[in-house]
Design a protein around this motif. Structure first.
Motif, mmCIF file in Angstrom:
data_model
loop_
_atom_site.group_PDB
_atom_site.id
_atom_site.type_symbol
_atom_site.label_atom_id
_atom_site.label_comp_id
_atom_site.label_asym_id
_atom_site.label_seq_id
_atom_site.Cartn_x
_atom_site.Cartn_y
_atom_site.Cartn_z
ATOM 1 N N MET A 1 -44.566 23.740 -57.445
ATOM 2 C CA MET A 1 -44.221 23.417 -56.064
ATOM 3 C C MET A 1 -44.182 21.898 -55.893
ATOM 4 O O MET A 1 -44.834 21.156 -56.626
ATOM 5 N N SER A 2 -43.424 21.407 -54.903
ATOM 6 C CA SER A 2 -43.291 19.974 -54.674
ATOM 7 C C SER A 2 -44.246 19.465 -53.605
ATOM 8 O O SER A 2 -44.716 18.343 -53.680
ATOM 9 N N ILE A 3 -44.521 20.294 -52.578
ATOM 10 C CA ILE A 3 -45.374 19.864 -51.470
ATOM 11 C C ILE A 3 -46.330 20.995 -51.107
ATOM 12 O O ILE A 3 -45.926 22.155 -51.008
ATOM 13 N N ARG A 4 -47.584 20.642 -50.908
ATOM 14 C CA ARG A 4 -48.549 21.635 -50.410
ATOM 15 C C ARG A 4 -49.526 20.953 -49.479
ATOM 16 O O ARG A 4 -50.187 19.981 -49.862
ATOM 17 N N LEU A 24 -48.812 24.332 -45.247
ATOM 18 C CA LEU A 24 -47.372 24.311 -45.486
ATOM 19 C C LEU A 24 -47.115 24.134 -46.976
ATOM 20 O O LEU A 24 -47.777 23.327 -47.627
ATOM 21 N N THR A 25 -46.170 24.902 -47.501
ATOM 22 C CA THR A 25 -45.801 24.787 -48.913
ATOM 23 C C THR A 25 -44.280 24.724 -49.022
ATOM 24 O O THR A 25 -43.580 25.525 -48.397
ATOM 25 N N LEU A 60 -53.656 17.345 -49.369
ATOM 26 C CA LEU A 60 -52.216 17.155 -49.470
ATOM 27 C C LEU A 60 -51.845 16.884 -50.924
ATOM 28 O O LEU A 60 -52.405 15.985 -51.552
ATOM 29 N N SER A 61 -50.892 17.681 -51.436
ATOM 30 C CA SER A 61 -50.368 17.474 -52.786
ATOM 31 C C SER A 61 -48.871 17.210 -52.689
ATOM 32 O O SER A 61 -48.160 17.939 -51.988
ATOM 33 N N LEU A 62 -48.411 16.170 -53.384
ATOM 34 C CA LEU A 62 -46.998 15.800 -53.386
ATOM 35 C C LEU A 62 -46.537 15.562 -54.808
ATOM 36 O O LEU A 62 -47.167 14.782 -55.541
ATOM 37 N N LEU A 63 -45.472 16.204 -55.208
ATOM 38 C CA LEU A 63 -44.882 15.952 -56.525
ATOM 39 C C LEU A 63 -45.946 16.034 -57.613
ATOM 40 O O LEU A 63 -46.030 15.186 -58.492
ATOM 41 N N GLU A 64 -46.785 17.057 -57.502
ATOM 42 C CA GLU A 64 -47.845 17.346 -58.471
ATOM 43 C C GLU A 64 -48.962 16.288 -58.484
ATOM 44 O O GLU A 64 -49.715 16.187 -59.451
#
Length: 267
Positions: A1-4, A24-25, A60-64
């Motif tokens: 996934m790209s955003i979580r 949000l994912t 928040l996770s972005l681009l792994e």
């Protein structure tokens, strides 16, 4: 996934809460429109995704990667992979359009190359190509203060596309454009996102444009996700609840008939 986002909240320094427990994912290549009344937290959410703000709570996770755990050059590298289209692009008035577009890669260039490009644009064909997508190629060497508001917005979009980010964000990217140009521009952003397999997240006040151009709609109200649905599943009742007690509710909901908006067909 790209955003979580998991339970993400944000509170301004003055103590005002802007977002509450947002989950949000988004996966690679997914296109999502964020809609909601003024003050709902749409811009704050985009600023979190752009890492110009950090969550007050949640994860928040972005681009792994997890931005809150990054510092210095690692955080700058992540930011260079994120493109944010501003509602009012920060364009120096006396700067030429070509220089403004090439600034999209300043975060990826060395200091020397960036300084040289300010005096002598290093990739004129590349800047012209992105401007041509937006019907602005003939404005390449004009000053930014000679452009209209809608043209400046398109220059800001060209700069972000030239950046070639891995995540594309847009905060009211067509607010200064006429309806025909706004429709064309959102079509272009969707095409670029599909071509490059980019996740695209845009905040929009124009509900009809959101329903027409984005397969997935997130309704944000008072800092919370009220609904997260396929565009073809968003009902008049959903929109009435989203804009309830808003003085502009009638105007916001008026053009969003599914027949009028022609949202992307659900599969």
């Amino acid at each position: 996934m790209s955003i979580r986002l998991s339970g993400v909240g944000y509170t301004h320094p003055n103590g005002q809460a802007a977002l509450h427990a947002v989950d949000l994912t988004l996966n690679q290549g997914e296109q999502v429109a964020i809609i909601g009344p003024s003050g709902a937290g749409k811009t704050t959410l985009l600023r979190l995704l752009a890492t110009s703000l950090m969550p007050s709570s949640g994860e928040l996770s972005l681009l792994e990667q997890r931005p809150a755990q990054l510092r210095g050059s690692a955080l700058r590298r992540l930011r260079s992979r994120i493109g944010l289209i501003h509602q009012s692009p920060p364009l120096p008035p006396r700067q030429r359009v070509v220089t403004a577009v090439l600034a999209g890669r300043l975060g990826q260039w060395s200091l020397l190359r960036a300084l040289v490009s300010l005096c002598y644009p290093l990739d004129i064909p590349g800047a012209r190509q992105e401007l041509a997508r937006l019907d602005l190629a003939e404005r390449l060497f004009e000053r930014c203060d000679q452009l209209s508001g809608g043209q400046q917005q398109r220059v800001g979009i060209a700069r972000t596309l030239y950046q070639r980010p891995d995540l594309l964000l847009a905060d009211e990217p067509v607010s200064a454009m006429d309806p025909v140009l706004a429709d064309h521009t959102l079509t272009l952003l969707g095409e670029v996102a599909r071509e490059r397999r980019l996740p695209l997240v845009a905040s929009l006040h124009a509900v009809d444009l959101a329903l027409k151009h984005f397969p997935r709609i997130v309704g944000l109200r008072a800092g919370q996700v009220l609904f997260d649905k396929a565009a073809c599943d968003v009902s008049e009742q959903d929109l009435a609840a989203l804009y309830a007690n808003d003085t502009l509710a009638a105007n916001a909901a008026k053009p969003v008939s599914h027949e009028t908006a022609r949202p992307v067909r659900c599969l």
